[in-house]
Scaffold this motif. Structure first.
Motif, PDB file in Angstrom:
ATOM      1  N   LEU A   1       0.870  -1.173   0.000  1.00 47.46           N
ATOM      2  CA  LEU A   1       0.000   0.000   0.000  1.00 47.46           C
ATOM      3  C   LEU A   1       0.910   1.227   0.000  1.00 47.46           C
ATOM      4  O   LEU A   1       1.717   1.402   0.913  1.00 47.46           O
ATOM      5  CB  LEU A   1      -0.885  -0.022   1.244  1.00 47.46           C
ATOM      6  N   VAL A   2       0.847   2.054  -1.040  1.00 51.63           N
ATOM      7  CA  VAL A   2       1.696   3.241  -1.163  1.00 51.63           C
ATOM      8  C   VAL A   2       0.837   4.472  -0.974  1.00 51.63           C
ATOM      9  O   VAL A   2      -0.262   4.558  -1.535  1.00 51.63           O
ATOM     10  CB  VAL A   2       2.374   3.293  -2.555  1.00 51.63           C
ATOM     11  N   PHE A   3       1.329   5.427  -0.160  1.00 49.91           N
ATOM     12  CA  PHE A   3       0.588   6.662   0.066  1.00 49.91           C
ATOM     13  C   PHE A   3       1.546   7.808   0.350  1.00 49.91           C
ATOM     14  O   PHE A   3       2.716   7.601   0.676  1.00 49.91           O
ATOM     15  CB  PHE A   3      -0.422   6.497   1.205  1.00 49.91           C
ATOM     16  N   ASP A   4       1.049   9.004   0.210  1.00 54.53           N
ATOM     17  CA  ASP A   4       1.799  10.232   0.480  1.00 54.53           C
ATOM     18  C   ASP A   4       1.538  10.620   1.928  1.00 54.53           C
ATOM     19  O   ASP A   4       0.433  11.045   2.272  1.00 54.53           O
ATOM     20  CB  ASP A   4       1.330  11.328  -0.482  1.00 54.53           C
ATOM     21  N   ASP A   5       2.538  10.439   2.793  1.00 53.70           N
ATOM     22  CA  ASP A   5       2.311  10.693   4.214  1.00 53.70           C
ATOM     23  C   ASP A   5       2.338  12.169   4.595  1.00 53.70           C
ATOM     24  O   ASP A   5       2.247  12.501   5.773  1.00 53.70           O
ATOM     25  CB  ASP A   5       3.261   9.879   5.085  1.00 53.70           C
ATOM     26  N   SER A   6       2.417  13.057   3.601  1.00 53.51           N
ATOM     27  CA  SER A   6       2.271  14.480   3.932  1.00 53.51           C
ATOM     28  C   SER A   6       0.796  14.814   4.177  1.00 53.51           C
ATOM     29  O   SER A   6       0.483  15.838   4.767  1.00 53.51           O
ATOM     30  CB  SER A   6       2.846  15.371   2.824  1.00 53.51           C
ATOM     31  N   TYR A   7      -0.104  13.933   3.718  1.00 54.41           N
ATOM     32  CA  TYR A   7      -1.522  14.092   4.015  1.00 54.41           C
ATOM     33  C   TYR A   7      -1.798  13.558   5.416  1.00 54.41           C
ATOM     34  O   TYR A   7      -1.098  12.661   5.896  1.00 54.41           O
ATOM     35  CB  TYR A   7      -2.389  13.330   3.010  1.00 54.41           C
ATOM     36  N   GLU A   8      -2.826  14.103   6.048  1.00 54.27           N
ATOM     37  CA  GLU A   8      -3.223  13.613   7.364  1.00 54.27           C
ATOM     38  C   GLU A   8      -3.557  12.131   7.251  1.00 54.27           C
ATOM     39  O   GLU A   8      -4.280  11.708   6.348  1.00 54.27           O
ATOM     40  CB  GLU A   8      -4.448  14.384   7.853  1.00 54.27           C
ATOM     41  N   HIS A   9      -3.012  11.344   8.176  1.00 55.55           N
ATOM     42  CA  HIS A   9      -3.256   9.913   8.160  1.00 55.55           C
ATOM     43  C   HIS A   9      -3.239   9.362   9.578  1.00 55.55           C
ATOM     44  O   HIS A   9      -2.670   9.970  10.485  1.00 55.55           O
ATOM     45  CB  HIS A   9      -2.239   9.182   7.276  1.00 55.55           C
ATOM     46  N   GLU A  10      -3.921   8.244   9.770  1.00 54.61           N
ATOM     47  CA  GLU A  10      -3.950   7.581  11.070  1.00 54.61           C
ATOM     48  C   GLU A  10      -4.126   6.084  10.858  1.00 54.61           C
ATOM     49  O   GLU A  10      -4.652   5.649   9.839  1.00 54.61           O
ATOM     50  CB  GLU A  10      -5.084   8.106  11.948  1.00 54.61           C
ATOM     51  N   VAL A  11      -3.672   5.309  11.838  1.00 52.25           N
ATOM     52  CA  VAL A  11      -3.755   3.858  11.788  1.00 52.25           C
ATOM     53  C   VAL A  11      -4.569   3.385  12.980  1.00 52.25           C
ATOM     54  O   VAL A  11      -4.418   3.902  14.086  1.00 52.25           O
ATOM     55  CB  VAL A  11      -2.335   3.239  11.837  1.00 52.25           C
ATOM     56  N   VAL A  12      -5.442   2.402  12.745  1.00 52.30           N
ATOM     57  CA  VAL A  12      -6.206   1.797  13.836  1.00 52.30           C
ATOM     58  C   VAL A  12      -6.068   0.280  13.768  1.00 52.30           C
ATOM     59  O   VAL A  12      -5.927  -0.291  12.691  1.00 52.30           O
ATOM     60  CB  VAL A  12      -7.712   2.175  13.800  1.00 52.30           C
ATOM     61  N   ASN A  13      -6.081  -0.345  14.934  1.00 58.71           N
ATOM     62  CA  ASN A  13      -6.172  -1.802  15.045  1.00 58.71           C
ATOM     63  C   ASN A  13      -6.984  -2.106  16.289  1.00 58.71           C
ATOM     64  O   ASN A  13      -6.449  -2.213  17.384  1.00 58.71           O
ATOM     65  CB  ASN A  13      -4.799  -2.457  15.108  1.00 58.71           C
ATOM     66  N   ASP A  14      -8.278  -2.212  16.123  1.00 59.88           N
ATOM     67  CA  ASP A  14      -9.185  -2.505  17.227  1.00 59.88           C
ATOM     68  C   ASP A  14      -9.571  -3.979  17.235  1.00 59.88           C
ATOM     69  O   ASP A  14     -10.702  -4.335  17.550  1.00 59.88           O
ATOM     70  CB  ASP A  14     -10.436  -1.620  17.125  1.00 59.88           C
ATOM     71  N   THR A  15      -8.626  -4.837  16.846  1.00 55.96           N
ATOM     72  CA  THR A  15      -8.850  -6.281  16.876  1.00 55.96           C
ATOM     73  C   THR A  15      -8.017  -6.861  18.005  1.00 55.96           C
ATOM     74  O   THR A  15      -7.216  -6.160  18.633  1.00 55.96           O
ATOM     75  CB  THR A  15      -8.426  -6.947  15.547  1.00 55.96           C
ATOM     76  N   ASN A  16      -8.174  -8.136  18.247  1.00 51.26           N
ATOM     77  CA  ASN A  16      -7.356  -8.833  19.247  1.00 51.26           C
ATOM     78  C   ASN A  16      -6.110  -9.451  18.621  1.00 51.26           C
ATOM     79  O   ASN A  16      -5.394 -10.173  19.279  1.00 51.26           O
ATOM     80  CB  ASN A  16      -8.181  -9.932  19.926  1.00 51.26           C
ATOM     81  N   GLU A  17      -5.878  -9.173  17.345  1.00 48.54           N
ATOM     82  CA  GLU A  17      -4.741  -9.736  16.627  1.00 48.54           C
ATOM     83  C   GLU A  17      -3.674  -8.668  16.381  1.00 48.54           C
ATOM     84  O   GLU A  17      -3.970  -7.480  16.384  1.00 48.54           O
ATOM     85  CB  GLU A  17      -5.192 -10.304  15.281  1.00 48.54           C
ATOM     86  N   CYS A  18      -2.451  -9.126  16.156  1.00 46.52           N
ATOM     87  CA  CYS A  18      -1.354  -8.214  15.827  1.00 46.52           C
ATOM     88  C   CYS A  18      -1.428  -7.818  14.361  1.00 46.52           C
ATOM     89  O   CYS A  18      -1.958  -8.548  13.537  1.00 46.52           O
ATOM     90  CB  CYS A  18      -0.009  -8.882  16.084  1.00 46.52           C
ATOM     91  N   ARG A  19      -0.873  -6.659  14.078  1.00 47.21           N
ATOM     92  CA  ARG A  19      -0.718  -6.193  12.703  1.00 47.21           C
ATOM     93  C   ARG A  19       0.746  -5.856  12.538  1.00 47.21           C
ATOM     94  O   ARG A  19       1.328  -5.129  13.345  1.00 47.21           O
ATOM     95  CB  ARG A  19      -1.560  -4.945  12.437  1.00 47.21           C
ATOM     96  N   ALA A  20       1.362  -6.386  11.498  1.00 47.80           N
ATOM     97  CA  ALA A  20       2.766  -6.077  11.227  1.00 47.80           C
ATOM     98  C   ALA A  20       2.904  -5.701   9.761  1.00 47.80           C
ATOM     99  O   ALA A  20       2.466  -6.438   8.878  1.00 47.80           O
ATOM    100  CB  ALA A  20       3.670  -7.268  11.545  1.00 47.80           C
ATOM    101  N   VAL A  21       3.491  -4.529   9.522  1.00 48.69           N
ATOM    102  CA  VAL A  21       3.772  -4.090   8.161  1.00 48.69           C
ATOM    103  C   VAL A  21       5.221  -3.632   8.101  1.00 48.69           C
ATOM    104  O   VAL A  21       5.757  -3.126   9.081  1.00 48.69           O
ATOM    105  CB  VAL A  21       2.834  -2.943   7.685  1.00 48.69           C
ATOM    106  N   LEU A  22       5.845  -3.845   6.969  1.00 48.77           N
ATOM    107  CA  LEU A  22       7.188  -3.322   6.731  1.00 48.77           C
ATOM    108  C   LEU A  22       7.018  -1.925   6.164  1.00 48.77           C
ATOM    109  O   LEU A  22       6.389  -1.747   5.122  1.00 48.77           O
ATOM    110  CB  LEU A  22       7.939  -4.215   5.746  1.00 48.77           C
ATOM    111  N   LEU A  23       7.532  -0.938   6.855  1.00 45.75           N
ATOM    112  CA  LEU A  23       7.416   0.454   6.432  1.00 45.75           C
ATOM    113  C   LEU A  23       8.625   0.814   5.576  1.00 45.75           C
ATOM    114  O   LEU A  23       9.770   0.609   5.991  1.00 45.75           O
ATOM    115  CB  LEU A  23       7.344   1.366   7.661  1.00 45.75           C
ATOM    116  N   ILE A  24       8.364   1.308   4.381  1.00 45.19           N
ATOM    117  CA  ILE A  24       9.426   1.680   3.443  1.00 45.19           C
ATOM    118  C   ILE A  24       9.172   3.112   2.998  1.00 45.19           C
ATOM    119  O   ILE A  24       8.060   3.444   2.587  1.00 45.19           O
ATOM    120  CB  ILE A  24       9.423   0.761   2.206  1.00 45.19           C
ATOM    121  N   ARG A  25      10.164   3.944   3.083  1.00 48.58           N
ATOM    122  CA  ARG A  25      10.051   5.322   2.602  1.00 48.58           C
ATOM    123  C   ARG A  25      11.037   5.508   1.460  1.00 48.58           C
ATOM    124  O   ARG A  25      12.176   5.051   1.525  1.00 48.58           O
ATOM    125  CB  ARG A  25      10.332   6.308   3.728  1.00 48.58           C
ATOM    126  N   PHE A  26      10.572   6.193   0.412  1.00 37.86           N
ATOM    127  CA  PHE A  26      11.435   6.391  -0.745  1.00 37.86           C
ATOM    128  C   PHE A  26      11.129   7.730  -1.385  1.00 37.86           C
ATOM    129  O   PHE A  26      10.068   8.318  -1.174  1.00 37.86           O
ATOM    130  CB  PHE A  26      11.274   5.234  -1.748  1.00 37.86           C
TER     131      PHE A  26
END
Length: 94
Positions: free
Chosen positions: A57-82
């Motif tokens: 998933l590619v996005f421009d992080d200069s825009y307002e953004h937020e992350v949620v995880n309201d589950t009982n499971e873990c979320r893992a993503v590899l963050l790459i900036r370029f």
């Protein structure tokens, strides 16, 4: 913005409620004005997206953004900036 951010889904909660689906396919998006946010997702401006294992998933992080995880499971993503690919680099002579 001069850079972009990519998230590669490594481990993503498989169960979502009726507001967001995670079928291990392509990232989905919903407008925050149409439906409530997914239980695990990211909002960029006014749209919500969900991650999928092995998908980027590619996005421009200069825009307002937020992350949620309201589950009982873990979320893992590899963050790459370029650097943004449309940047102009002047030629440099040796």
């Amino acid at each position: 913005n001069i850079r972009l951010t990519a998230h590669l889904g490594l481990y993503v909660p498989t169960k979502q409620d009726d507001n967001g689906t995670n079928e291990q396919g392509m990232a989905s998006s919903t407008s925050s004005q149409q439906r409530p946010p997914p239980k695990c997702g990211i909002r960029v401006r006014d749209k919500w997206y969900t991650w999928n294992v092995g998908k980027v998933l590619v996005f421009d992080d200069s825009y307002e953004h937020e992350v949620v995880n309201d589950t009982n499971e873990c979320r893992a993503v590899l963050l790459i900036r370029f650097w943004h690919p449309l940047l102009f680099y002047p030629s440099v002579s040796p």
